[in-house]
Design a protein around this motif. Structure first.
Motif, PDB file in Angstrom:
ATOM      1  N   PHE A  44       0.951  -1.070   0.046  1.00 43.99           N
ATOM      2  CA  PHE A  44       0.115   0.020   0.124  1.00 43.99           C
ATOM      3  C   PHE A  44       0.778   1.364  -0.158  1.00 43.99           C
ATOM      4  O   PHE A  44       0.535   2.047   0.819  1.00 43.99           O
ATOM      5  CB  PHE A  44      -0.897  -0.009   1.090  1.00 43.99           C
ATOM      6  CG  PHE A  44      -2.042  -1.370   0.967  1.00 43.99           C
ATOM      7  CD1 PHE A  44      -2.931  -1.432   0.019  1.00 43.99           C
ATOM      8  CD2 PHE A  44      -2.011  -2.009   2.313  1.00 43.99           C
ATOM      9  CE1 PHE A  44      -3.587  -2.467   0.117  1.00 43.99           C
ATOM     10  CE2 PHE A  44      -2.815  -3.394   2.162  1.00 43.99           C
ATOM     11  CZ  PHE A  44      -3.527  -3.414   1.043  1.00 43.99           C
ATOM     12  N   VAL A  88     -11.281  -3.262  -4.931  1.00 46.88           N
ATOM     13  CA  VAL A  88     -11.451  -4.704  -4.407  1.00 46.88           C
ATOM     14  C   VAL A  88     -12.153  -4.743  -3.014  1.00 46.88           C
ATOM     15  O   VAL A  88     -13.022  -5.470  -2.730  1.00 46.88           O
ATOM     16  CB  VAL A  88      -9.971  -5.433  -4.041  1.00 46.88           C
ATOM     17  CG1 VAL A  88      -9.908  -6.499  -3.129  1.00 46.88           C
ATOM     18  CG2 VAL A  88      -9.112  -5.257  -5.366  1.00 46.88           C
ATOM     19  N   ASP A 106      -0.975 -11.681  -9.117  1.00 44.13           N
ATOM     20  CA  ASP A 106       0.530 -11.355  -9.142  1.00 44.13           C
ATOM     21  C   ASP A 106       0.965 -11.991  -7.912  1.00 44.13           C
ATOM     22  O   ASP A 106       2.065 -12.591  -7.866  1.00 44.13           O
ATOM     23  CB  ASP A 106       0.793  -9.983  -9.562  1.00 44.13           C
ATOM     24  CG  ASP A 106       0.107  -9.005  -8.505  1.00 44.13           C
ATOM     25  OD1 ASP A 106      -0.854  -9.099  -8.178  1.00 44.13           O
ATOM     26  OD2 ASP A 106       1.093  -8.116  -8.033  1.00 44.13           O
TER      27      ASP A 106
HETATM   28  P1  ATP Z   1       3.255  -1.990  -6.630  1.00 45.46           P
HETATM   29  O1  ATP Z   1       3.095  -1.366  -7.824  1.00 45.46           O
HETATM   30  O2  ATP Z   1       4.198  -1.225  -5.696  1.00 45.46           O
HETATM   31  O3  ATP Z   1       4.098  -3.422  -6.732  1.00 45.46           O
HETATM   32  P2  ATP Z   1       0.706  -2.737  -6.169  1.00 45.46           P
HETATM   33  O4  ATP Z   1      -0.209  -1.713  -6.761  1.00 45.46           O
HETATM   34  O5  ATP Z   1       0.778  -4.190  -6.897  1.00 45.46           O
HETATM   35  O6  ATP Z   1       1.975  -2.095  -5.633  1.00 45.46           O
HETATM   36  P3  ATP Z   1       0.332  -3.885  -3.335  1.00 45.46           P
HETATM   37  O7  ATP Z   1       0.232  -2.965  -2.144  1.00 45.46           O
HETATM   38  O8  ATP Z   1       1.587  -4.470  -3.773  1.00 45.46           O
HETATM   39  O9  ATP Z   1      -0.113  -2.795  -4.705  1.00 45.46           O
HETATM   40  O10 ATP Z   1      -1.036  -4.665  -3.502  1.00 45.46           O
HETATM   41  C1  ATP Z   1      -1.617  -5.312  -2.545  1.00 45.46           C
HETATM   42  C2  ATP Z   1      -2.274  -6.304  -2.767  1.00 45.46           C
HETATM   43  O11 ATP Z   1      -3.489  -5.792  -3.750  1.00 45.46           O
HETATM   44  C3  ATP Z   1      -1.732  -7.663  -3.723  1.00 45.46           C
HETATM   45  O12 ATP Z   1      -2.123  -8.688  -3.479  1.00 45.46           O
HETATM   46  C4  ATP Z   1      -2.087  -7.302  -5.374  1.00 45.46           C
HETATM   47  O13 ATP Z   1      -1.992  -8.111  -6.023  1.00 45.46           O
HETATM   48  C5  ATP Z   1      -3.478  -6.330  -5.167  1.00 45.46           C
HETATM   49  N1  ATP Z   1      -3.655  -5.454  -6.069  1.00 45.46           N
HETATM   50  C6  ATP Z   1      -2.926  -4.377  -6.183  1.00 45.46           C
HETATM   51  N2  ATP Z   1      -3.257  -3.491  -7.277  1.00 45.46           N
HETATM   52  C7  ATP Z   1      -4.420  -3.940  -7.587  1.00 45.46           C
HETATM   53  C8  ATP Z   1      -5.733  -3.938  -8.730  1.00 45.46           C
HETATM   54  N3  ATP Z   1      -5.444  -2.796  -9.389  1.00 45.46           N
HETATM   55  N4  ATP Z   1      -6.818  -4.660  -8.841  1.00 45.46           N
HETATM   56  C9  ATP Z   1      -6.683  -5.619  -7.935  1.00 45.46           C
HETATM   57  N5  ATP Z   1      -5.868  -6.166  -7.002  1.00 45.46           N
HETATM   58  C10 ATP Z   1      -4.708  -5.182  -6.764  1.00 45.46           C
END
Ligand code: ATP
Length: 183
Positions: A10, A20, A112
């Motif tokens: 985050f 989500v 991912d």
């Molecule tokens: P970064 O770009 O820094 O890697 P991120 O946008 O992937 O960050 P995180 O904080 O790593 O964000 O994500 C937390 C969780 O939310 C993870 O399980 C990730 O897969 C999920 N997530 C992130 N962005 C999305 C999105 N746009 N839609 C659905 N799930 C998301």
């Protein structure tokens, strides 16, 4: 009772995350949702850019911006940012399981993040303790078990100013604290 655990860096929380959260609550997929910002996440090339305190506060502001019937069921849990050293999901799950004794715990992950699950600390034990809700994510491959029409936005895009899909209070917080200035 099903408690969702939505962990992540985050850095910052963005509209993709909020979508989500809204879908999980409004579709009654979980009864309560804990948003858990990570302390020092593993499996990342570099440490988070913003501090744990800032990432936690941005989560609080973002959750507060949600509609009352959604935010009533959501809380930001600081367990990982308050912990010293790396935070492991299994430790958080054990703590949550002790608090919500009779509940089923569901880990919420994007495709991912789920792809790397076998590399997580005590992965087999973790898998035996939780259900997984794996959410579709545009631009990332993988096999989701929940389709929510996820938004194509990442925190990386926000930090590099390629996207501005963040709630207004988070944008104001970033500006006020001069976060991500040179990213
Ligand atoms: P970064 O770009 O820094 O890697 P991120 O946008 O992937 O960050 P995180 O904080 O790593 O964000 O994500 C937390 C969780 O939310 C993870 O399980 C990730 O897969 C999920 N997530 C992130 N962005 C999305 C999105 N746009 N839609 C659905 N799930 C998301």
């Amino acid at each position: 009772m099903r408690v969702g655990l939505y962990g992540g860096t985050f850095d910052p929380i963005h509209n993709g995350h909020l979508h989500v959260i809204r879908e999980l609550i409004s579709r009654n997929i979980v009864d309560r949702l804990l948003v858990v910002p990570a302390g020092e996440p593993r499996l990342r090339e570099s440490a988070p850019v913003a501090s744990g305190a800032d990432r936690r506060q941005m989560c609080v502001e973002a959750v507060n911006s949600l509609e009352a019937d959604i935010k009533n069921k959501v809380e930001v849990n600081p367990i990982e940012v308050l912990r010293q050293g790396p935070s492991y999901a299994i430790d958080t799950v054990e703590a949550i399981a002790a608090t919500y004794e009779a509940a089923t715990i569901a880990l919420i992950l994007g495709t991912d993040a789920y792809e790397k699950i076998d590399q997580w600390h005590r992965a087999a034990e973790l898998k035996s303790m939780v259900e997984f809700i794996v959410i579709d994510r545009p631009d990332f491959p993988g096999a989701p078990n929940l389709e929510i029409g996820a938004l194509a936005v990442s925190a990386t895009d926000i930090r590099s100013k390629k996207s501005d899909q963040i709630p207004a209070p988070v944008a104001a917080y970033i500006k006020e604290h001069n976060l991500y200035a040179s990213k």
